[in-house]
Design an enzyme around this catalytic site. Structure first.
Site, short mmCIF file in Angstrom:
data_model
loop_
_atom_site.label_atom_id
_atom_site.label_comp_id
_atom_site.label_asym_id
_atom_site.label_seq_id
_atom_site.Cartn_x
_atom_site.Cartn_y
_atom_site.Cartn_z
N HIS A 37 0.84 -1.21 0.00
CA HIS A 37 0.00 0.00 0.00
C HIS A 37 0.86 1.24 0.00
CE1 HIS A 37 -2.71 2.85 2.52
NE2 HIS A 37 -2.83 3.11 1.23
N VAL A 62 5.43 2.98 3.16
CA VAL A 62 4.73 1.94 2.41
C VAL A 62 4.30 0.86 3.40
CG1 VAL A 62 4.88 0.19 0.60
CG2 VAL A 62 6.06 2.37 0.31
N GLU A 63 3.01 0.54 3.39
CA GLU A 63 2.49 -0.55 4.23
C GLU A 63 2.56 -1.86 3.45
OE1 GLU A 63 -1.12 0.26 7.27
OE2 GLU A 63 -1.53 0.88 5.24
N ILE A 64 3.22 -2.85 4.02
CA ILE A 64 3.23 -4.19 3.45
C ILE A 64 2.24 -5.03 4.26
CG2 ILE A 64 4.62 -6.28 3.09
CD1 ILE A 64 7.03 -4.39 2.70
#
Length: 389
Positions: free
Chosen positions: A130, A141-143
């Protein structure tokens, strides 16, 4: 190859990664590459980018409408609209050509990864990556690990995010993941306050005094009011009877009917000039939602806006969506600028004091509703006089 896809192509090509940018037509894919060129040209104008670097980045991006070009790629990032049916269709189109070792990532901001993974033929390699908008400027950044995502996919996603020089946090799957489950209530709380008759300037300035970069009404204007309404509709469909309608839904509907969709149309909770420059708060809500004669004090406004985010962060930790307070605070500061002077939401809770927070929560839950109920984790910490750090 829209706004998000072109941004992802830009940061990837900038990091010396070869990119294939695909859209439903060659024209749309080419328009995506043109957006990349615009970002680079701005860099050239500001003397941050050389002409040679611009040419090199653009040379690494191939545009196409042909999914068969994906046969040798290491990583696919899908960035279509927040529509599960469309995402499922694109997943199948892509995976018809990718290998068993290809990692498939969805750049969704709200939809559960494990549900989207059902369309994949290789769920072990299906993951959420994301990005935040605009991709070229936002560092977080979201993983997101789905229920069937294996460690190899997480490792490759982490490697990719670090290669493009961004900061990753890894979270477990849940609706809205981590960042949006905190951001959306912050926006909604601001809209609810406006519906209660609280002076919009008090809402916005209370947020800034708390340490937020922008107030909730400005934030919803920037991200677009119709997008917020679409998220509400999708959430209502998913939650069914558990969804609670409130004044914020009514206000969003009112804004959309009056074509006040935010900055993109120069009309939202703020007025704008013809150059899209923000002017003053719009007064069109007051005839329907009149201002209170007695306004709350600024501390109450600050605490409502701070707690509505921090309580969601605690619930995310409690439910195992977050795996550490440090990732929660880093994600909050980099993702949406949440109370950076305090070190993020968990740091803020420590500074105010967990016992004091629980007391405020109990008062607010009576005054404003169960969304302010203190999580069990906070109550236990207050009893033990403990902190997050």
């Amino acid at each position: 190859a829209g706004m998000m896809g072109s941004g992802i192509a830009y940061v990837s090509a900038l990091a010396n990664i070869n990119v294939i940018l695909i859209d439903s037509t060659y024209k749309k894919a080419s328009e995506g590459k043109s957006k990349v060129k615009s970002i680079l040209e701005e860099g050239v104008r500001r003397k941050k980018t050389s002409m040679e670097q611009m040419d090199s980045v653009l040379h690494r991006i191939t545009v196409s409408d042909d999914y068969s070009l994906l046969k040798d790629v290491d990583l696919v990032i899908e960035a279509v609209f927040e529509d599960p049916a469309l995402k499922n269709k694109v997943t199948k189109y892509a995976e018809a050509h990718t290998s068993k070792t290809t990692i498939f990532a969805t750049n969704t901001s709200t939809l559960p990864i494990s549900d989207l993974a059902k369309a994949s033929k290789n769920r072990a390699n299906f993951i959420g990556i994301h990005f935040f908008s605009p991709v070229n400027k936002m560092n977080l950044v979201e993983i997101i690990r789905g229920k069937e995502t294996e460690d190899l996919a997480v490792s490759k996603a982490l490697n990719y995010v670090m290669q493009i020089k961004k900061t990753p946090i890894v979270v477990n799957d849940a609706r809205f993941f981590y960042a949006n489950r905190c951001i959306i209530p912050y926006i909604n709380e601001g809209v609810k306050m406006a519906g209660e008759g609280i002076e919009p300037a008090l809402i916005e300035n209370g947020a800034k005094l708390l340490g937020m970069p922008v107030g909730p009404l400005q934030l919803i204007d920037e991200t677009s009011i119709d997008l917020a309404n679409q998220i509400s509709i999708a959430t209502k469909a998913a939650l069914g009877e558990n969804y609670q309608d409130d004044a914020s839904d009514e206000i969003l509907t009112f804004m959309i009917k009056n074509n006040r969709l935010g900055r993109k149309v120069n009309a939202g909770f703020y007025d704008y000039n013809d150059k899209s420059q923000r002017q003053r708060l719009w007064r069109g809500l007051q005839p329907k939602w009149p201002l209170k004669d007695i306004q709350p004090n600024v501390e109450e406004v600050k605490n409502r806006l701070g707690l509505i985010q921090a309580l969601e962060a605690v619930r995310a930790l409690e439910e195992g969506v977050l795996t550490s307070t440090r990732e929660g605070d880093v994600g909050a500061i980099l993702g949406w600028g949440c109370i950076p002077w305090a070190g993020g939401p968990f740091g803020w809770l420590d500074i105010v004091g967990i016992d004091s927070i629980v007391k405020i929560c109990k008062k607010f839950s009576v005054d404003f509703g169960p969304r302010f109920n203190p999580p069990k984790m906070l109550e236990t910490m207050a009893e033990k006089n403990s902190k997050f750090y």
